[in-house]
Design an enzyme around this catalytic site. Structure first.
Site, mmCIF file in Angstrom:
data_model
loop_
_atom_site.group_PDB
_atom_site.id
_atom_site.type_symbol
_atom_site.label_atom_id
_atom_site.label_comp_id
_atom_site.label_asym_id
_atom_site.label_seq_id
_atom_site.Cartn_x
_atom_site.Cartn_y
_atom_site.Cartn_z
ATOM 1 C CB CYS A 2 54.010 47.721 26.022
ATOM 2 S SG CYS A 2 53.350 48.158 24.424
ATOM 3 C CD1 TRP A 75 53.659 54.878 23.362
ATOM 4 C CD2 TRP A 75 54.603 53.557 21.839
ATOM 5 N NE1 TRP A 75 54.274 55.679 22.421
ATOM 6 C CE2 TRP A 75 54.863 54.885 21.475
ATOM 7 C CE3 TRP A 75 55.102 52.543 21.017
ATOM 8 C CZ2 TRP A 75 55.594 55.248 20.352
ATOM 9 C CZ3 TRP A 75 55.831 52.887 19.890
ATOM 10 C CH2 TRP A 75 56.063 54.238 19.566
ATOM 11 N N GLY A 102 56.890 44.601 22.580
ATOM 12 C CA GLY A 102 57.920 44.397 21.553
ATOM 13 C C GLY A 102 57.294 44.328 20.173
#
Ligand code: F6R
Length: 591
Positions: A2, A75, A102
């Site tokens: 990400c 992602w 995260g």
């Protein structure tokens, strides 16, 4: 994993700046994207879509005027690839927007609690609980509500939030990278998960460390999350330039980075000799040395364990970052860990380092991003010096890491200058090897095999881990089923996979393993396999020969390069995007 990016400053097109910055971070995740910005009426506007940010047409945003924007390229971790799951996520009244990289480990229990309090969720993500938690505490004010949220969540994260009533950006980090870029004179600030996103505007950066947050208003204020006390941070000037992170005349980053190996190896070898000797001495006196890395970096560690054995007659352990926790019983304050990483941010390797640090282990890192978390955590850093690597598949960082570990092995054998000379010669040989004719020769091979379902790679000794690495390269960009084996293991099972025409790459160095691995290749040929020899000498059993220089103990470095080119060519011929392969992302900051 990400990409996140935020801008606050005098320019009127913050949304465009954020979108262009996100395009430079796309390698970190590319299944969906989104931005949030404050519009002329001080409302938060959100645009998000499934697909790649590189495909967006900026015209849809042309009438907007904004000085503050945040953006995210995703992602997926929690929740599928849908528009609803794309970031930013907003509070129910749309006054607050949040992006996150995260994983929030306790999101389910928080979500249930918030639902009981009447919060309605619009997505399946763990991220959305952050914005609801901020909203729940807004009676404390935006800054305190943000901070209180951090107290409630567990996991590794980088978070950025904005609020429509205040002209500020708040960001926090625990485990996932966040870097602030600044041009103080212009009062212009950037926050990103990686430097290339804002390199066009500034090379002055301030790193957020774990458990730190920053509030960007007309100035930067940093805080320790644990006590919300203000802290001082240093401005660092980095020596990367915008062009280093651009494709130039190449169609893709992957091939640009493969060709850059003409120079990167020489830079990698050019290490501070005192530091190399210091690490070599640490290896010699350690009560156990662990080489730790993930994926390709893990294969580099594996190859290095052979190189140390061969060159320095020294046993060093290697393990993948994700497997390292099981070895914690063996760690003492006399153990040495050498972490190998391109990004310096890979969560599994970082966790291994954290475990080791707690046991008093001395930490050395071989990292490409010199200002990364791993570098900052280490007692000694050996910089890879490959420049920004943007293609998801690692190429130039790999060979440079191998070179540094080879140098260390020679230093351990008290033969540093001999090792350096070997690597200088190898760099010159690579310079000669990589040229358009060589590329064309490999493309011809790629055309012959582009439609196969499976292929195999064999190697022995130093080049066995390179067979494994070759398989990773082929898998990740060509999507052909590829597997690497130790040549000697074939007859214990895998040889059953060979049928008429199955391509098999045999990596054959000019050393004492040559005849054995040639025999293994012969065994495959006898069962119909199509043998692609990667070797300094041609041989009658090869159906196709990819010539490599005879590089002695540096053979893993030269042997992987033609296979990197082959993987790239196969990806292009099969119409895959080699820079952004499906399901993957660069810099794997989640476990
Ligand atoms: C494969 C590849 C990955 C990385 C791995 C570790 O081509 O690039 O397997 O090697 O994710 O990443 P770093 O080196 O950044 O720790």
């Amino acid at each position: 994993m990400c990409g996140i990016f935020a801008y606050k400053g005098p320019q009127k097109n913050a949304a465009h700046i954020v979108i262009n910055g996100l395009k430079k971070l796309e390698y970190r995740g590319y299944d969906s994207w989104g931005i949030a910005f404050k519009n002329r009426n001080n409302e938060i506007e959100i645009h998000k879509e499934i697909g790649k940010i590189s495909e967006i047409d900026l015209d849809s945003l042309k009438d907007t005027e904004n000085h503050l924007a945040i953006g995210h390229t995703r992602w997926a971790t929690h929740g599928g690839v849908t528009r609803a799951n794309a970031h930013p996520h907003s509070s129910e009244d749309k006054s607050i927007a949040v992006i996150h990289n995260g994983i929030i480990e306790n999101y389910l229990e928080i979500k249930k609690d918030l639902q009981k309090k009447g919060h309605k969720f619009a997505s399946e993500t763990d991220t959305e609980i952050i914005v609801h938690l901020i909203e729940e505490n807004m009676s404390l004010g935006f800054e305190k509500a943000f901070h209180k949220t951090l107290e409630k969540i567990n996991g590794r994260f980088a978070i950025i939030a904005i609020y429509d009533k205040e002209d500020k950006i708040i960001a926090a980090r625990k485990g996932s990278p966040l870097i602030v870029g600044l041009n103080d004179e212009k009062k212009e600030y950037f926050i990103a998960s990686d430097i290339p996103a804002f390199l066009k505007y500034t090379n002055k950066v301030m790193y957020l460390d774990d458990n730190q947050m920053v509030i960007v208003n007309d100035e930067l204020k940093f805080y320790d999350i644990q006590n919300f006390k203000s802290i001082e941070k240093r401005v660092i000037e980095i020596d990367w330039h915008e062009e280093m992170a651009e494709k130039g005349d190449h169609p893709h980053f992957m091939i640009k980075e493969i060709f850059e190996q003409k120079d990167t190896l020489s830079r990698a070898i050019n290490q501070d000799e005192e530091k190399i000797k210091e690490v070599a001495q640490a290896i010699k006196s350690a009560y156990g040395t662990f080489l730790v890395g993930c994926g390709t970096a893990g294969k580099v560690c594996h190859a290095a364990s052979y190189i140390f054995s061969q060159v320095a007659k020294k046993h060093v352990n290697f393990t993948f970052g994700s497997e390292f926790p099981s070895y914690h019983h063996f760690l003492t304050d006399r153990t040495l860990m050498i972490a190998v990483s391109q990004s310096g941010e890979t969560a599994d390797t970082l966790e291994a380092m954290e475990i080791a640090k707690e046991k008093g282990v001395k930490l050395v890192s071989i990292v490409n991003v010199e200002t990364s978390t791993m570098a900052r955590m280490s007692d000694i850093v050996l910089p890879v010096k490959a420049g920004p690597e943007k293609a998801v598949a690692s190429t130039k960082a790999t060979t440079s890491q191998l070179a540094i570990l080879t140098l260390l092995a020679y230093a351990c054998a008290d033969k540093l200058q001999e090792g350096k000379q070997l690597l200088i010669n190898t760099a010159a040989q690579i310079n000669d090897m990589i040229n358009p004719r060589y590329e064309e020769h490999i493309e011809t091979l790629a055309n012959k095999i582009k439609d196969v379902e499976s292929m195999y790679v064999i190697g022995k000794s130093l080049n066995y881990p390179m067979a494994l690495e070759a398989a990773i390269k082929l898998q990740e960009v060509s999507y052909i089923h590829a597997e690497g084996f130790a040549g000697g293991e074939l007859k214990h099972g895998p040889i059953a996979l060979i049928s008429e025409g199955t391509p098999c790459i045999a990596i054959i160095a000019n050393d004492e393993t040559k005849n054995e691995i040639l025999s293994n290749a012969m065994e495959i040929k006898a069962r119909g396999g199509y043998i692609i020899g990667v070797s300094p000498d041609n041989n009658e059993i090869f159906d196709y020969w990819l010539k490599t220089p005879d590089a002695g103990d540096a053979s893993p470095i030269v042997n992987i390069i033609p296979i990197q080119i082959l993987a790239y060519k196969l990806a292009v011929l099969r119409k895959n995007n080699p820079d952004m392969p499906r399901n993957l992302a660069k810099s794997v900051t989640v476990k």
